[in-house]
Structure formats: C-alpha cells, structure tokens
Design a protein around this motif. Structure first.
Motif, PDB file in Angstrom:
ATOM      1  N   TYR A 255      13.759  31.269  85.429  1.00  0.00           N
ATOM      2  CA  TYR A 255      14.310  32.041  85.519  1.00  0.00           C
ATOM      3  C   TYR A 255      14.200  31.621  87.359  1.00  0.00           C
ATOM      4  N   GLU A 256      14.441  32.370  88.588  1.00  0.00           N
ATOM      5  CA  GLU A 256      14.288  31.753  90.249  1.00  0.00           C
ATOM      6  C   GLU A 256      13.210  32.023  90.464  1.00  0.00           C
ATOM      7  N   PRO A 257      12.941  31.753  91.571  1.00  0.00           N
ATOM      8  CA  PRO A 257      12.668  30.818  92.156  1.00  0.00           C
ATOM      9  C   PRO A 257      12.195  29.532  91.284  1.00  0.00           C
ATOM     10  N   ASP A 258      13.724  28.836  90.314  1.00  0.00           N
ATOM     11  CA  ASP A 258      12.602  27.352  89.737  1.00  0.00           C
ATOM     12  C   ASP A 258      11.061  28.057  88.756  1.00  0.00           C
ATOM     13  N   GLN A 259      11.154  29.023  88.520  1.00  0.00           N
ATOM     14  CA  GLN A 259      10.400  29.767  87.954  1.00  0.00           C
ATOM     15  C   GLN A 259      10.363  29.779  86.256  1.00  0.00           C
ATOM     16  N   PHE A 260       9.601  29.197  84.500  1.00  0.00           N
ATOM     17  CA  PHE A 260       9.901  28.375  83.678  1.00  0.00           C
ATOM     18  C   PHE A 260       8.605  29.868  83.443  1.00  0.00           C
ATOM     19  N   LEU A 261       9.374  30.418  82.068  1.00  0.00           N
ATOM     20  CA  LEU A 261       8.561  31.370  80.666  1.00  0.00           C
ATOM     21  C   LEU A 261       9.165  31.259  79.781  1.00  0.00           C
ATOM     22  N   TRP A 262       7.316  32.016  79.330  1.00  0.00           N
ATOM     23  CA  TRP A 262       8.095  31.739  77.391  1.00  0.00           C
ATOM     24  C   TRP A 262       8.835  33.166  77.362  1.00  0.00           C
ATOM     25  N   GLU A 263       9.709  33.249  76.281  1.00  0.00           N
ATOM     26  CA  GLU A 263      10.038  33.910  76.036  1.00  0.00           C
ATOM     27  C   GLU A 263      10.503  34.720  74.307  1.00  0.00           C
ATOM     28  N   ASP A 264       9.787  35.652  73.854  1.00  0.00           N
ATOM     29  CA  ASP A 264      10.873  35.859  72.391  1.00  0.00           C
ATOM     30  C   ASP A 264      12.019  36.096  72.144  1.00  0.00           C
ATOM     31  N   PRO A 265      12.552  36.054  70.979  1.00  0.00           N
ATOM     32  CA  PRO A 265      14.257  35.610  70.668  1.00  0.00           C
ATOM     33  C   PRO A 265      15.410  36.802  71.334  1.00  0.00           C
ATOM     34  N   ASP A 266      14.147  37.572  71.719  1.00  0.00           N
ATOM     35  CA  ASP A 266      15.322  38.758  72.296  1.00  0.00           C
ATOM     36  C   ASP A 266      15.449  38.140  74.586  1.00  0.00           C
ATOM     37  N   GLY A 267      14.638  36.836  74.738  1.00  0.00           N
ATOM     38  CA  GLY A 267      14.716  37.399  76.217  1.00  0.00           C
ATOM     39  C   GLY A 267      14.189  37.896  77.015  1.00  0.00           C
TER      40      GLY A 267
ATOM     41  N   TRP B  67       3.616  25.103  62.644  1.00  0.00           N
ATOM     42  CA  TRP B  67       3.784  25.289  63.590  1.00  0.00           C
ATOM     43  C   TRP B  67       4.782  23.736  64.053  1.00  0.00           C
ATOM     44  N   VAL B  68       5.525  24.095  64.155  1.00  0.00           N
ATOM     45  CA  VAL B  68       6.714  23.574  64.958  1.00  0.00           C
ATOM     46  C   VAL B  68       6.600  23.301  66.824  1.00  0.00           C
ATOM     47  N   VAL B  69       6.373  22.457  67.380  1.00  0.00           N
ATOM     48  CA  VAL B  69       6.841  22.140  68.763  1.00  0.00           C
ATOM     49  C   VAL B  69       7.340  21.421  69.436  1.00  0.00           C
ATOM     50  N   SER B  70       8.660  21.656  69.739  1.00  0.00           N
ATOM     51  CA  SER B  70       9.469  20.797  70.388  1.00  0.00           C
ATOM     52  C   SER B  70       9.611  20.532  72.015  1.00  0.00           C
ATOM     53  N   GLU B  71       9.236  19.601  71.836  1.00  0.00           N
ATOM     54  CA  GLU B  71       9.784  19.288  72.863  1.00  0.00           C
ATOM     55  C   GLU B  71      10.957  20.216  74.877  1.00  0.00           C
ATOM     56  N   MET B  72      11.487  20.728  73.893  1.00  0.00           N
ATOM     57  CA  MET B  72      13.075  21.516  74.748  1.00  0.00           C
ATOM     58  C   MET B  72      11.667  22.370  74.847  1.00  0.00           C
ATOM     59  N   GLY B  73      10.953  23.440  74.764  1.00  0.00           N
ATOM     60  CA  GLY B  73      10.479  24.337  74.732  1.00  0.00           C
ATOM     61  C   GLY B  73      10.437  25.402  73.928  1.00  0.00           C
ATOM     62  N   SER B  74      10.445  24.503  72.531  1.00  0.00           N
ATOM     63  CA  SER B  74      10.859  25.924  72.030  1.00  0.00           C
ATOM     64  C   SER B  74       9.115  25.624  70.404  1.00  0.00           C
ATOM     65  N   VAL B  75       8.020  26.625  70.162  1.00  0.00           N
ATOM     66  CA  VAL B  75       7.285  26.992  69.571  1.00  0.00           C
ATOM     67  C   VAL B  75       8.523  28.385  68.064  1.00  0.00           C
ATOM     68  N   THR B  76       7.799  27.397  66.805  1.00  0.00           N
ATOM     69  CA  THR B  76       8.098  28.187  66.054  1.00  0.00           C
ATOM     70  C   THR B  76       6.965  28.150  64.630  1.00  0.00           C
ATOM     71  N   LEU B  77       6.486  29.444  64.448  1.00  0.00           N
ATOM     72  CA  LEU B  77       5.526  29.048  63.066  1.00  0.00           C
ATOM     73  C   LEU B  77       6.572  29.982  61.535  1.00  0.00           C
ATOM     74  N   ARG B  78       6.075  28.538  60.783  1.00  0.00           N
ATOM     75  CA  ARG B  78       7.256  29.037  59.989  1.00  0.00           C
ATOM     76  C   ARG B  78       6.169  28.936  58.188  1.00  0.00           C
ATOM     77  N   LEU B  79       7.132  29.660  57.028  1.00  0.00           N
ATOM     78  CA  LEU B  79       6.518  29.477  55.574  1.00  0.00           C
ATOM     79  C   LEU B  79       6.161  27.564  56.318  1.00  0.00           C
ATOM     80  N   ALA B  80       5.040  27.494  55.194  1.00  0.00           N
ATOM     81  CA  ALA B  80       4.706  26.343  54.872  1.00  0.00           C
ATOM     82  C   ALA B  80       4.751  25.728  53.755  1.00  0.00           C
ATOM     83  N   GLU B  81       3.753  26.976  52.626  1.00  0.00           N
ATOM     84  CA  GLU B  81       3.559  26.404  51.178  1.00  0.00           C
ATOM     85  C   GLU B  81       4.959  27.469  50.339  1.00  0.00           C
TER      86      GLU B  81
END
Length: 132
Positions: free
Chosen positions: A94-106, A61-75
């Motif tokens: 999103y309006e009105p000042d709402q923040f939501l998690w999104e998949d890569p397609d938005g 897992w890689v969690v960025s402070e800029m609002g992203s999470v990635t699960l990637r191969l480790a070994e």
C-alpha cells in the motif's frame, strides 16, 4: 490507503514479513511433534511447514518467503496432496511503501495480534463445525 502492485524489488519486504509472522505463529502454534519442531531462527529453506493440533484436530502451517501463510488439513485420508486451506493470508503493498497482511478478499488484517489469533480460531471452528 491505495493498494499498489507488488514488484520483484519488494522481495526483501515480503521475506521480512514472512519471517516476522513465522515467529508469531511458532510462539502461538508450536509443532505438535517436538522432533519436527523448527525455530524462528531456523535457516531452513522456505516454505516452512509444521503440524499443529488445534481444537483436537491436526493441521499444517505453511509459511512462504513470498509473504503468504496457509493453515491446511494435515492428516486427512482424502487430501494426501494439496489439502484445502482452512486459513490463508498474504502480504499486500500500500501507499506509501507500506506492507500489510490481507485476508483472501484483500482486507487488511492484523495477523500478529490477538485479533489475528481470533480470525484463525474462527476459521478452524467453522471447518470443525462443517465436519459434524
């Protein structure tokens, strides 16, 4: 719900959502190596990374402070640097000042719920099936 452009002034919101999802991920996907474990209260510098074992395979897992999470191969011998993502999500504004998690397609997703865990496990399953 209209999507808005993320601006520098939104950094606190992105950081907040990163810290919230960090708690969820650590509860549901704890570190496979107890000596490398981090806690949600850890004051470490982002990005935060830890290895997990899911369905017999090791991921990171890689969690960025800029609002992203990635699960990637480790070994994986082929991907020692910048392994491909198995799962990825980022925060959208999103309006009105709402923040939501999104998949890569938005598409908005409820990442910190059972449906989020299902999305993650579906991506892991898809990857594992592609390897057999």
């Amino acid at each position: 719900m209209k999507k808005l452009k993320i601006e520098v002034s939104d950094f606190e919101h992105l950081s907040f959502h990163s810290k919230q999802i960090l708690k969820f991920l650590l509860e549901n996907y704890p570190s496979k190596d107890p000596e490398d474990a981090i806690s949600a209260e850890d004051k470490s510098v982002f990005p935060l990374k830890w290895k997990v074992q899911i369905s017999g395979a090791v991921f990171e897992w890689v969690v960025s402070e800029m609002g992203s999470v990635t699960l990637r191969l480790a070994e994986h011998p082929r991907y020692t640097r910048n392994p491909p993502p198995i799962f990825y999500a980022s925060v959208g504004k999103y309006e009105p000042d709402q923040f939501l998690w999104e998949d890569p397609d938005g598409n908005a997703i409820d990442l910190s719920s059972e449906s989020g865990k299902t999305l993650i496990l579906d991506k892991v399953k898809l990857y594992l099936e592609s390897q057999s």
